[in-house]
Design a protein around this motif. Structure first.
Motif, PDB file in Angstrom:
ATOM      1  N   PHE A   1     -24.308  19.023  42.737  1.00  0.00           N
ATOM      2  CA  PHE A   1     -23.210  19.879  42.276  1.00  0.00           C
ATOM      3  C   PHE A   1     -23.584  21.356  42.420  1.00  0.00           C
ATOM      4  CE2 PHE A   1     -22.043  16.359  39.014  1.00  0.00           C
ATOM      5  CZ  PHE A   1     -21.470  15.585  40.014  1.00  0.00           C
ATOM      6  N   ALA A   2     -24.810  21.704  42.042  1.00  0.00           N
ATOM      7  CA  ALA A   2     -25.263  23.094  42.141  1.00  0.00           C
ATOM      8  C   ALA A   2     -25.316  23.553  43.598  1.00  0.00           C
ATOM      9  CB  ALA A   2     -26.626  23.259  41.475  1.00  0.00           C
ATOM     10  N   GLU A   3     -25.748  22.678  44.479  1.00  0.00           N
ATOM     11  CA  GLU A   3     -25.780  23.016  45.902  1.00  0.00           C
ATOM     12  C   GLU A   3     -24.369  23.178  46.466  1.00  0.00           C
ATOM     13  OE1 GLU A   3     -28.662  23.262  48.594  1.00  0.00           O
ATOM     14  OE2 GLU A   3     -28.729  24.380  46.712  1.00  0.00           O
ATOM     15  N   ALA A   4     -23.449  22.310  46.047  1.00  0.00           N
ATOM     16  CA  ALA A   4     -22.058  22.450  46.490  1.00  0.00           C
ATOM     17  C   ALA A   4     -21.517  23.813  46.068  1.00  0.00           C
ATOM     18  CB  ALA A   4     -21.201  21.320  45.924  1.00  0.00           C
ATOM     19  N   HIS A   5     -21.820  24.210  44.852  1.00  0.00           N
ATOM     20  CA  HIS A   5     -21.390  25.522  44.362  1.00  0.00           C
ATOM     21  C   HIS A   5     -22.015  26.641  45.199  1.00  0.00           C
ATOM     22  CE1 HIS A   5     -21.408  29.067  41.686  1.00  0.00           C
ATOM     23  NE2 HIS A   5     -20.220  28.610  41.316  1.00  0.00           N
ATOM     24  N   ARG A   6     -23.285  26.529  45.498  1.00  0.00           N
ATOM     25  CA  ARG A   6     -24.000  27.567  46.249  1.00  0.00           C
ATOM     26  C   ARG A   6     -23.411  27.772  47.639  1.00  0.00           C
ATOM     27  NH1 ARG A   6     -27.635  27.926  50.157  1.00  0.00           N
ATOM     28  NH2 ARG A   6     -27.932  25.665  50.310  1.00  0.00           N
ATOM     29  N   VAL A   7     -23.058  26.684  48.330  1.00  0.00           N
ATOM     30  CA  VAL A   7     -22.593  26.828  49.718  1.00  0.00           C
ATOM     31  C   VAL A   7     -21.108  27.153  49.819  1.00  0.00           C
ATOM     32  CG1 VAL A   7     -24.440  25.345  50.593  1.00  0.00           C
ATOM     33  CG2 VAL A   7     -22.163  24.354  50.154  1.00  0.00           C
TER      34      VAL A   7
END
Length: 194
Positions: free
Chosen positions: A118-124
């Motif tokens: 989820f955090a990576e989805a937010h980052r990209v």
């Protein structure tokens, strides 16, 4: 990612492809604007990718299994297929206008790794971008289909809070007896995250 043979067969079946095209993606993405550049996490055998190719302006798919990624490269059109892990994405910050994933989150090995995804989805995602997806809800049939699989179900009652903890705003989670869908947005500016 462990998947038993029956599960693998079903994910490659015409029945699943029809379900994806006629029911799942219209339900999840009915009112979602994907924008100019979409990332699909965990396409697996590509049933969702085939539908997304007709809907997304530009599509990149991130698949952790190298053999599935090779199969997808041979079967897709203009989609860029990247072999990689959704918990450590090989993409720049704000690279996509939308990130999507369908019925794959329960295959992520732990809730902690799901939260990292989820955090990576937010980052990209670019500011204002949308993260949308779905997952199955546990039932006796679902559990039987996953014997020997990695299966970490998503609790719809806690999903909104988990997405908010990853930085998302305007989170919406809807359920049916068999599935959940969600949409969440990256704030348009740091001032709008609270």
């Amino acid at each position: 990612m462990a998947m038993n043979r029956v599960h693998q067969w079903y994910c490659r079946s015409g029945r699943w492809r029809r379900t994806v095209e006629e029911r799942l993606l219209p339900w999840v993405l009915g009112r979602v604007d994907l924008g100019g550049r979409t990332l699909e996490i965990g396409p697996g055998y590509g049933a969702t990718t085939r539908v997304l190719e007709r809907r997304a302006a530009s599509l990149t798919a991130l698949e952790i299994d190298p053999s599935l990624a090779r199969r997808l490269r041979a079967r897709t059109g203009s989609t860029e297929i990247v072999t990689g892990d959704g918990t450590a994405m090989p993409f720049d910050e704000a690279a996509f206008s939308s990130v999507v994933c369908f019925t794959m989150l329960h295959h992520v090995r732990s809730a902690e790794l799901q939260d990292r995804l989820f955090a990576e989805a937010h980052r990209v995602l670019e500011p204002g971008g949308v993260f949308a997806g779905s997952d199955s809800r546990p039932s006796p049939m679902f559990r039987a289909a996953h014997l020997g699989d990695t299966m970490v179900p998503i609790d719809p009652a806690t999903l909104a809070a988990r997405l908010q903890a990853a930085g998302f705003t305007d989170v919406r989670v809807d359920t049916t007896p068999r599935a959940l869908r969600f949409t969440a947005y990256r704030a348009t500016s740091s001032a709008s995250t609270a």
